[in-house]
Write an enzyme that holds these catalytic residues in place. Structure first.
Site, PDB file in Angstrom:
ATOM      1  CG  ASN A  10       3.513  -3.354  -9.481  1.00 33.99           C
ATOM      2  OD1 ASN A  10       2.662  -4.045 -10.013  1.00 33.99           O
ATOM      3  ND2 ASN A  10       4.318  -3.810  -8.527  1.00 33.99           N
ATOM      4  CE  LYS A  13       2.450  -1.628  -5.274  1.00 34.77           C
ATOM      5  NZ  LYS A  13       3.176  -0.552  -4.586  1.00 34.77           N
ATOM      6  CG  ASP A  68       5.040   1.800   0.367  1.00 35.44           C
ATOM      7  OD1 ASP A  68       5.618   1.455  -0.681  1.00 35.44           O
ATOM      8  OD2 ASP A  68       5.538   1.649   1.493  1.00 35.44           O
ATOM      9  N   GLY A 150       4.133 -10.289  -7.057  1.00 34.72           N
ATOM     10  CA  GLY A 150       4.799 -10.135  -5.765  1.00 34.72           C
ATOM     11  C   GLY A 150       4.800 -11.427  -4.970  1.00 34.72           C
ATOM     12  CE  LYS A 172      -3.802  -9.307  -5.545  1.00 32.38           C
ATOM     13  NZ  LYS A 172      -2.651  -9.259  -6.430  1.00 32.38           N
TER      14      LYS A 172
END
Length: 194
Positions: A10, A13, A68, A150, A172
């Site tokens: 991803n 990420k 996760d 996401g 962020k």
């Protein structure tokens, strides 16, 4: 400069890790192992993160970090939770996932939610350490903002008066669930606990 291997393909990420580990060489697992995939059979974020870091560390013979994470919406009894990436189907479609959350919530007035991230780091010797970060917020009625990935466009942070998708990467990294967990990980690594 150290190699930081992330057991994820991803890009969002991986970029979150790159912002915090800016002095290191952050490598996505797909640069080392093509089509790396682990069945996320765990029932918690921690179990799934461990499955990924432990499998990748065994394959590579080096320290690997996995994450996760997901969205928990109070009015949806914690959904999508560990199923966040595949909430609308196995294809991992961010837009479809957002649509499903907004549809299920409808005009419900209870819109409290939180993002959860568990990072798992497995050492060469097989020892695994986990770090958890969360951020509280609310689900908007529609998408706002262009940044992130996401569920970021529908996750509103009251103290910032912005959605996650309106934050800069640096903002962020400072307050997100992943940013908090990564900072714990970084402090652990820099404390030479490995």
């Amino acid at each position: 400069m150290a190699d930081i291997v992330i057991a994820s393909g991803n890009k969002g990420k991986i970029n979150d890790f790159k912002v915090i580990f800016s002095d290191d060489n952050v490598i996505g697992i797909n640069e080392l192992i093509q089509d790396f995939d682990v069945d996320e059979t765990g029932t918690t974020f921690e179990e799934n993160a461990k499955l990924k870091s432990e499998a990748a560390a065994r394959l590579l013979g080096k320290r690997v970090i996995a994450d996760d994470s997901g969205l928990e919406v109070k009015a949806l009894n914690g959904e999508p939770g560990v199923y966040s990436a595949r909430y609308a189907g196995e294809t991992k479609n961010d837009e479809a996932n957002i649509d499903k959350v907004l549809e299920k919530l409808g005009d419900h007035t209870e819109r409290d939610a939180r993002f959860v991230c568990v990072i798992s780091m497995t050492d060469v010797d097989g020892h695994t350490h986990t770090f958890k970060g969360t951020i509280e917020g609310e689900i908007t009625l529609n998408r706002i903002g262009e940044n992130g990935f996401g569920y970021d466009p529908i996750f509103y942070i009251p103290e910032k008066s912005k959605t996650m998708a309106q934050l800069t990467p640096e903002e962020k990294a400072e307050l997100s669930h992943r940013g908090k967990a990564i900072e714990q990980l970084r402090a652990f690594i820099e404390g030479d606990h490995i």
